[in-house]
Scaffold this motif. Structure first.
Motif, short mmCIF file in Angstrom:
data_model
loop_
_atom_site.label_atom_id
_atom_site.label_comp_id
_atom_site.label_asym_id
_atom_site.label_seq_id
_atom_site.Cartn_x
_atom_site.Cartn_y
_atom_site.Cartn_z
N ARG A 216 -56.37 -12.91 -75.66
CA ARG A 216 -54.34 -13.15 -75.50
C ARG A 216 -54.58 -14.97 -76.52
O ARG A 216 -53.56 -15.15 -77.50
N ALA A 220 -53.06 -14.75 -79.94
CA ALA A 220 -51.54 -16.24 -80.87
C ALA A 220 -52.48 -16.83 -82.07
O ALA A 220 -52.09 -17.85 -83.00
N GLY A 274 -42.07 -20.78 -84.72
CA GLY A 274 -42.19 -19.24 -83.98
C GLY A 274 -43.97 -19.82 -82.92
O GLY A 274 -43.82 -19.51 -82.28
N ALA A 275 -44.21 -19.79 -84.22
CA ALA A 275 -45.67 -19.08 -83.81
C ALA A 275 -46.57 -20.40 -82.59
O ALA A 275 -47.94 -20.50 -82.05
N GLN A 278 -45.07 -19.81 -79.02
CA GLN A 278 -45.68 -18.42 -78.98
C GLN A 278 -47.81 -18.95 -78.21
O GLN A 278 -48.15 -18.75 -77.23
N GLY A 281 -46.62 -20.98 -75.05
CA GLY A 281 -46.91 -19.46 -73.90
C GLY A 281 -48.19 -18.87 -73.61
O GLY A 281 -48.39 -19.45 -72.39
N THR A 350 -41.02 -26.22 -76.53
CA THR A 350 -39.76 -24.66 -76.51
C THR A 350 -38.82 -25.70 -76.92
O THR A 350 -37.67 -25.46 -77.57
#
Length: 469
Positions: A216, A220, A274-275, A278, A281, A350
């Protein structure tokens, strides 16, 4: 005598700068304005190297397009290469958390590179009439495309280090899984006895979780290779000539060895974080699962006499200033704390990503700081856990098997052979009397000893091999 300072000028006026400093007036004002964390940007060497790489690529592109005198381009490139080689990192002094969307970081880089380039040309630091931080080093650029691009490059290299560290920890767990492949124990659900398994299966699950998270994280990381260099202020490319974005990207790819791509829409790319959201996250996911693993290690090693005591963590330091002989699970505990920090950093990232307005997000400095802490601390935590804890774990094999033999959970494995009703009666009596399930099965003649022994082999009872009766 050599002067101790030099005078530099900016839009606010004149200021004296230490004569031996490679940074200048813009950096000086930033150090005064942002005494926030006490952490200079030089704390993150990947960022400094990335800034130098971006400036080097820009100089090469500007030289190629005929916008920058070849002699200036050559010394800017040489200065950047020195910085990427580890020199002058101590001159990057602005606080990592700053207002201005990273402008102070960009100015710091421009000034250090310009002053070193001036030296290479035979001029004194601060003699910007010969080579200027903004006119030459920052030519065709804006903080708003330089800083995000540098942050992305720095993140790629930092995350690669984390991926390697996770692989080390995964191997450590896999090695223990092989070592404990036939060590029978009780599995638990909701902290209650469930059914038998092997300690190898338990440790193998830890390794598999890490392998999944590495996949994962690599996914990303792919998004981070998209850059907005050439976007300048808001993505329209104002003051960057035709061909600059592609030339700069090509040179930056050659310098870093990364498969960088220019974002298809630079207006979108200049405002979008956004990257990073992610990536954070995924780091949170890793932290949560790593913390759960450490909780398990602490539970399994609890005791040594009044807890589960199934495994032994290697003792690494005395555990108490008042209780002699006490040893605590300090390595899993420190990894837990890193995980808590990463989860908090994710909240910061965030909120910072959400707080951007219109064509720019001004809060990327705290995104960088939080993301860098998460990556570097997780890397250190993985290596520490592997080397100082997992590699030295031992199993209390006899106690583990005795627990299985005395657990009513064992009756579940015999249920298909003796029937549910008989199995229920055995479980009730075992619980009431404290006697073992196997002992009661033999006493009642429900199975011959040879068949019972075969059914209770580790590879059979834990589901890792065929049943042979």
């Amino acid at each position: 005598m050599t002067a101790s300072s030099r005078s530099e000028h900016d839009l606010l006026g004149d200021r004296d700068v230490p004569a031996d400093a490679y940074w200048g007036v813009h950096t000086l004002r930033a150090t005064e304005n942002f005494p926030i964390t006490g952490t200079p940007i030089s704390t993150y060497p990947h960022l400094i190297d990335a800034l130098a790489a971006v400036k080097e690529a820009a100089a090469l592109a500007n030289g190629e397009l005929g916008l920058l005198d070849p002699s200036k381009a050559a010394v800017i490139v040489a200065a950047c290469q020195e910085i990427r080689g580890g020199k002058l990192h101590d001159q990057f002094v602005v606080d990592v958390v700053q207002g201005g969307a990273g402008t102070s970081t960009n100015m710091n880089a421009n000034e250090v590179i310009a002053n070193r380039a001036l030296e290479l040309l035979g001029h004194a630091r601060g003699e910007y009439g010969h080579l200027h931080p903004n006119e030459d080093v920052n030519l065709g650029q804006s903080t708003n495309d330089v800083y995000p691009t540098a942050v992305r490059i720095a993140t790629v290299f930092a995350v690669r280090g984390l991926l390697d560290a996770m692989a080390v920890l995964q191997t450590a767990f896999a090695d223990k899984a092989a070592e404990f492949h036939d060590v029978l124990k009780m599995g638990r659900t909701q902290l209650q006895d469930a059914v038998p398994m092997t300690l190898g299966q338990e440790f193998s699950a830890f390794a598999v979780m890490l392998d999944e998270d590495r996949s994962r994280l690599a996914e990303a990381l792919g998004l981070i290779h998209e850059i907005n260099l050439g976007a300048t202020a808001i993505g329209t490319g104002l003051n960057a000539p035709a061909g600059y974005a592609e030339a700069a990207r090509r040179h930056l790819t050659d310098i870093t060895g990364l498969p960088l791509v220019t974002a298809p829409d630079l207006v979108e790319a200049t405002q979008d974080c956004g990257a990073f959201v992610q990536m954070s996250g995924v780091l949170k996911r890793i932290a949560v699962k790593l913390s759960k693993t450490c909780n398990d290690l602490r539970l399994l090693s609890s005791g040594p006499r009044a807890g589960l005591g199934e495994i032994n963590l290697p003792p690494v330091q005395a555990g108490s200033s008042i209780m002699p002989g006490k040893v605590n699970p300090v390595i899993p505990e420190v990894v837990n704390q890193v995980a808590f920090e990463v989860i908090g950093n994710d909240i910061t990232i965030t909120m910072a990503a959400e707080a951007g307005q219109l064509q720019l997000n001004a809060f990327e400095p705290v995104i960088l700081h939080s993301l860098s802490k998460s990556v570097t601390h997780l890397r250190a935590a993985c290596l520490t856990l592997a080397e100082r804890c997992v590699s030295g774990i031992t199993a209390n094999t006899d106690m583990l098997r005795a627990t299985v033999e005395n657990s009513i959970g064992l009756v579940t494995a015999l249920n298909p052979r003796i029937g549910y009703t008989a199995a229920t009666d055995i479980a009730k009596e075992a619980l009431a009397t404290g006697r073992g399930v196997a002992e009661l099965v033999l006493e009642r003649g429900l199975l011959p000893a040879e068949q019972l022994t075969a059914l209770l082999r580790p590879e059979v009872i834990a589901g890792t091999g065929p049943v042979r009766t």
